[in-house]
Design an enzyme around this catalytic site. Structure first.
Site, PDB file in Angstrom:
ATOM      1  N   LYS A  13     -12.195 -63.139   7.994  1.00  0.00           N
ATOM      2  CA  LYS A  13     -13.417 -63.449   8.769  1.00  0.00           C
ATOM      3  C   LYS A  13     -13.142 -63.416  10.274  1.00  0.00           C
ATOM      4  CE  LYS A  13     -13.874 -67.590   6.934  1.00  0.00           C
ATOM      5  NZ  LYS A  13     -12.709 -67.599   6.049  1.00  0.00           N
ATOM      6  N   ARG A  88     -20.091 -74.631   6.211  1.00  0.00           N
ATOM      7  CA  ARG A  88     -19.110 -74.605   5.129  1.00  0.00           C
ATOM      8  C   ARG A  88     -19.511 -75.551   3.990  1.00  0.00           C
ATOM      9  NH1 ARG A  88     -14.226 -72.598   7.681  1.00  0.00           N
ATOM     10  NH2 ARG A  88     -12.401 -73.359   6.623  1.00  0.00           N
ATOM     11  N   ARG A 123       0.131 -64.393   7.790  1.00  0.00           N
ATOM     12  CA  ARG A 123      -0.549 -64.478   9.098  1.00  0.00           C
ATOM     13  C   ARG A 123       0.340 -65.162  10.146  1.00  0.00           C
ATOM     14  NH1 ARG A 123      -6.265 -66.971   9.123  1.00  0.00           N
ATOM     15  NH2 ARG A 123      -5.188 -68.610   7.961  1.00  0.00           N
TER      16      ARG A 123
END
Ligand code: AP5
Ligand code: MG
Length: 209
Positions: A13, A88, A123
């Site tokens: 995202k 969320r 990441r």
């Protein structure tokens, strides 16, 4: 144009939102980035939520809603926003509705759990530039060093195996119901992310047309 980027942790995202924000010339409003900055600055909300984030839990709705409300007061939000990681939960989505913020599209990014775990665990980020790298998929030119500023890259505390597992469970229970919430409003468009980033970018642009 107001867009929501929805999808499990680590699906991409943030990566896509940064690209699209540049293309559409609208701000990328990432609740995760805002929260991490509050934690870094040791503000009152930052201190309150640090342990939630490290454990992979969502922070309380009232705190995140307040942080987002402050961010939306800034001038750059007048011509559109890409929401990344917010809302969320159903109460967060209801807050946007009550505040009269019209959402044009909700992009629901999809991928297999195996792909997602591979993305999160590889990441690496730059604290200064907020650039997102991946040790295999999007490596920096020099291992462990940001291409832009030369600072050392870091791994988010919630990108460790235990927190990743928790975040995926939390997503299933608390965030996935938003797919139905926005489906009922006719706003959901699915975008498959099991492909190279330029292709996902094209699909995302097509989805918002
Ligand atoms: P947040 O920062 O929002 O984290 P998240 O939703 O878990 O999502 P991530 O940032 O982990 O993943 P991403 O989808 O942005 O993927 P990325 O582009 O980095 O939230 C963190 C925490 O803050 C939460 O757990 C919670 O505690 C709190 N919080 C935040 N918002 C909240 C809210 N609204 N309410 C309550 N609490 C909240 O990509 C991942 C990796 O994959 C990167 O290495 C990237 O380089 C690579 N990659 C991306 N796309 C591709 C591709 N197509 N191919 C190959 N590699 C790719
Ligand atoms: Mg992100």
């Amino acid at each position: 144009m107001n867009l929501i980027f929805l999808g499990p942790p680590g699906i991409g995202k943030g990566t896509l939102a940064k690209m699209l924000a540049k293309n559409l010339k609208v701000p990328h409003v990432s609740s995760g980035d805002i929260i991490r900055e509050e934690i870094r600055l040791k503000t009152k909300p930052g201190i309150e939520v640090e342990s939630f984030v490290e454990k992979g839990l969502l922070i309380p709705d009232d705190i995140v809603i307040e942080l987002i409300r402050d961010r939306l007061k800034k001038d750059d939000c007048k011509n559109g926003i890409i929401f990344d990681g917010f809302p969320r939960t159903i109460p967060q989505a209801e807050h946007l509705d009550k505040a009269g913020i019209k959402i044009n599209k909700v992009i629901n990014f999809t991928a297999s759990e195996k792909t997602i775990i591979g993305r999160i665990s590889g990441r690496r980020m730059c604290k200064k530039c907020n650039i997102i790298y991946h040790i295999i998929n999007i490596p920096p030119k020099v291992e462990g060093v940001c291409d832009k500023c030369g600072n050392k890259l870091y791994q988010r505390k919630d990108d460790k195996p235990e927190a990743i597992k928790k975040r995926l469970k939390v997503y299933e229970k608390q965030t996935k119901p938003l797919i139905d919430y926005y489906k009922k409003k006719g706003l959901i468009v699915d975008v498959d992310t099991e492909k190279p980033i330029p292709e996902i970018f094209k699909d995302t642009l097509a989805a918002i047309e």
